[in-house]
Write a protein that holds these residues in place. Structure first.
Motif: not given
Length: 749
Positions: A629-643
């Motif tokens: 963990l860090t002292y931030g608030k981290v979010a992962y989003s908007e994955l882009s991956a070709p099919a």
């Protein structure tokens, strides 16, 4: 170098041949020198012994032997019976020995001085597994460079590092010496450390020859027991345990060390398939191989060799060029050659490799290039080295949990009780496998905390217990200190002698007296920050697991206390990630994130009967590889991956990473894949790339990774790299068991 030694060197046959060689390749000079050597002198060039004039620490790190005195070693040098020594007592010792070699020996062949410079010389850096937690190979290169800068100034030409063994069983004590359980991280750290030790020019007086070890699969010892049997398939060997060695070799490492263990019934020290077929024929290794400490001798106890003479023959013909400690080569090679059991051509080939390495290190140009007492002192514990130790220390710390944002602590307005056997005192700071560093020069936790806070009087200390034994009145004093404080820093874990070589543990837990202390302190109701000292992953439980915040601080080296305080008080946001999975119970070992799914995996949700899990716990980690963990608030989003990924093409996989917190952080963004169907079963996840990303408060950044067919290779049924068209999962995630963001793509033929 004295005037007499200079004159003797200038007139020596070796120097004359080197000058005559001019611009000819080194082998021409080496062959001319070999032609003048007796068989006894050749065997001497393949004999490495512990320094008789060493330190108490060096002696304690290895089993005692009835070795020669220093004067006897000088006599061996004069007779050409010794290629060099290891773990000696600095530049003055090296000067005296090299002077004898240059003035009194027949051929004036320079000695080679080696040492265990594992995570620093005089300035100590985090233990390697801790440094791997930084997920920053460039940092490992810089600390190795600094260790070489210091060590080479003390006359050391050659270090027995890096250890590149993959460690999948945390009971194994030597986990602390490597980079953890993952192949990719292991490869990258191996490359970084080789480059750091060797620098840009091996002849430089701040460069040391690197030695990859232990070849091979030492980390796969059964039950995590040091020196124990290894029995793995060739596929697993090639896919998991060999790649970091190949990476080290490709990075320029020119020496390697045979492992103690056997593989499928054959000790590595006599395994010609490993040493000749793989290392030399397949990989094209041009350097030399040294046995581990008495590795050739130990084949007798393995039941593989009848006696010292047979052990010598087996090891040497298998491809181990140099014998460490036993003296077997010096004692038995001449007779083996005389009887025709060892061809002279094979003996000459090994001698050629060793002498060529001495030439590459510049020792034939100047045998004293690294031996300078004044330089040794001037380069020891410099301000840049101390600063680097602190930087490496804080980057190695992993925050496992931080409930209610207990951390960072304020620097004023809070009474702090530091409780536990590692609260203060000049002990157990540097960590295992330190030959030349001194805990008396290291910064303990209490000193680091007091230096960080505004009111030093607001900090109290109570040991509470010993490491593995209760302390009379300790718990009572600790509870009183906790009751008088606003927050408790619980300094617990392993002592230095609980990790490292020969320190395998059946129960990888906090020792019982410390757990009793933790439970008693927890009953006060005061907020607790658990600061763990450890050289491996631990199974955490009870009051320690329930602490409001948990920091894994490993053994951080010279600046351990200051580095920990930097994280505790928010001068640095923790950025480390686990290089080894913390299990739910010791009984899960060996546990590693990239395990196979089995035919009966438990589906998401509650545990089901007749599925692959132990009674009462899921087949997952308490804290998985890559977690932190860090002292931030981290979010992962908007994955882009070709099919689709074309057979000869490349795709870009990306995700948006956002820090919605109020502090600047560094996030280690990790890319994992899973091959859904293959002709050989594949792991549930495999790390393929990672990136350390700096994010300001409120900032977002899109992180991109490239994937090609080459990254999807696996070892197929023919034990060769292969890849097959089909469906793959791909994750960009903060750990090996976090969902992060996920997609699928198909590799097309």
């Amino acid at each position: 170098m004295g005037a007499g030694a200079v004159a003797a060197w200038a007139a020596s046959p070796a120097r004359a041949m080197l000058q005559a060689a001019g611009n000819l390749p080194v082998p021409a000079f080496i062959d001319a020198l070999i032609a003048k050597m007796t068989v006894d002198e050749k065997a001497g060039q393949l004999t490495l012994l512990p320094a008789a004039w060493g330190g108490g620490v060096a002696t304690a790190l290895n089993p005692p032997t009835n070795g020669p005195s220093f004067e006897e070693q000088l006599a061996d040098v004069e007779k050409g019976r010794l290629t060099g020594v290891f773990n000696g007592n600095g530049a003055e010792m090296a000067r005296r020995m090299q002077t004898v070699a240059m003035t009194k020996s027949r051929l004036k062949i320079p000695l080679l001085f080696a040492a265990d410079v594992i995570h620093g010389h005089r300035t100590i850096f985090p233990v390697p597994v801790g440094e791997a937690a930084s997920f920053e190979p460039e940092l490992a290169e810089r600390t190795a460079r600094m260790a070489s800068y210091e060590g080479a100034a003390a006359g050391i030409d050659w270090t027995f590092a890096p250890m590149v063994d993959i460690a999948r069983d945390q009971r194994w004590g030597r986990t602390m010496e490597g980079a953890g359980e993952d192949v990719l991280l292991g490869e990258l750290i191996a490359v970084a450390r080789v480059k750091g030790f060797q620098g840009k020019d091996l002849k430089a007086n701040d460069a040391m020859l690197a030695c990859f070890k232990h070849f091979a699969a030492y980390g796969a010892a059964e039950a995590g027991l040091d020196y124990n049997t290894v029995d793995v398939s060739e596929r697993t060997l090639r896919e998991v345990y060999l790649p970091p060695f190949k990476a080290a070799l490709d990075a320029g490492a020119l020496s390697g060390m045979a492992s103690f263990n056997e593989i499928s019934g054959v000790p590595s020290t006599a395994n010609d398939w490993l040493m000749r077929k793989i290392l030399r024929e397949e990989w094209g290794f041009e350097g030399f191989v040294v046995s581990d400490y008495t590795g050739d001798m130990e084949m007798i106890d393995h039941g593989f060799a009848a006696d010292a003479r047979e052990a010598t023959k087996l090891a040497f013909l298998a491809g181990v060029d140099m014998s460490m400690t036993s003296g077997f080569y010096r004692d038995h090679l001449p007779d083996l050659v005389a009887k025709g059991e060892v061809p002279m051509t094979v003996l000459d080939a090994s001698v050629r490799r060793v002498l060529a390495m001495k030439a590459k290190l510049g020792l034939f140009d100047d045998p004293f290039r690294r031996i300078d007492v004044k330089r040794e002192k001037a380069r020891s514990r410099t301000k840049p080295a101390i600063a680097l130790s602190r930087e490496a220390g804080r980057k190695s710390i992993v925050m496992l949990k931080n409930d209610g944002d207990l951390l960072p602590l304020p620097k004023s307005g809070k009474r702090i009780a530091i409780i536990g056997p590692f609260a203060e005192g000049k002990h157990d700071i540097n960590g295992p496998w330190v030959v030349y560093g001194d805990n008396a020069q290291a910064i303990d936790l209490a000193s680091g905390v007091r230096a960080a806070v505004a009111d030093k009087g607001a900090v109290s200390v109570a040991l509470g217990s010993g490491v593995e034994a209760p302390l009379a009145g300790g718990i009572e004093a600790a509870v009183a200190a906790a009751n008088a404080a606003d927050v408790v820093i619980l300094a617990i874990g392993e002592a230095e002698n609980m990790s490292g070589e020969a320190q395998s543990r059946t129960e990888i837990v906090i020792p019982e007296p410390q757990m009793a202390l933790a439970e008693a302190v927890a009953k006060t109701g005061k907020p607790i920050v658990a600061v763990l000292k450890n050289g491996r992953a631990l199974a955490l439980e009870g009051a320690v697991l329930n602490a409001g915040a948990i920091l894994v601080t490993w053994f951080l080296g010279s600046e351990g206390g200051n580095a920990t305080a930097d994280v505790l008080f928010g001068d640095y946001s923790p950025a480390g990630r686990l290089p080894c999975s913390f299990p739910r119970s010791p009984g899960q070992q060996p546990y590693y994130y990239n395990h196979k799914p089995t035919g009966r995996p438990n589906p998401e949700g509650a545990l089901q009967p007749y599925k692959a899990h132990y009674r009462g716990i899921p087949n997952s980690a308490l804290f998985p590889f890559g977690h932190g963990l860090t002292y931030g608030k981290v979010a992962y989003s908007e994955l882009s991956a070709p099919a689709t990924l074309a057979w000869d093409g490349e795709i870009t996989v990306s995700a948006k990473i956002t820090n919605s917190g109020s502090r600047a952080i560094e996030e280690v963004v990790q890319l994992y894949i899973r091959d859904r169907v293959a002709s050989v079963t594949r792991p549930v996840r495999e790390l393929k790339a990672f990136r350390k990303l700096a994010l300001a408060p409120g900032a977002s950044e899109t992180v991109t990774f490239k994937l090609s067919r080459a990254q999807l290779l696996f070892i197929g049924r023919e034990n060769k790299p292969t890849v097959e068209p089909g469906l793959f999962d791909v994750w960009i995630a903060p750990s090996a068991e976090a969902e992060g963001v996920k997609a699928q793509f198909t590799l097309t033929a």
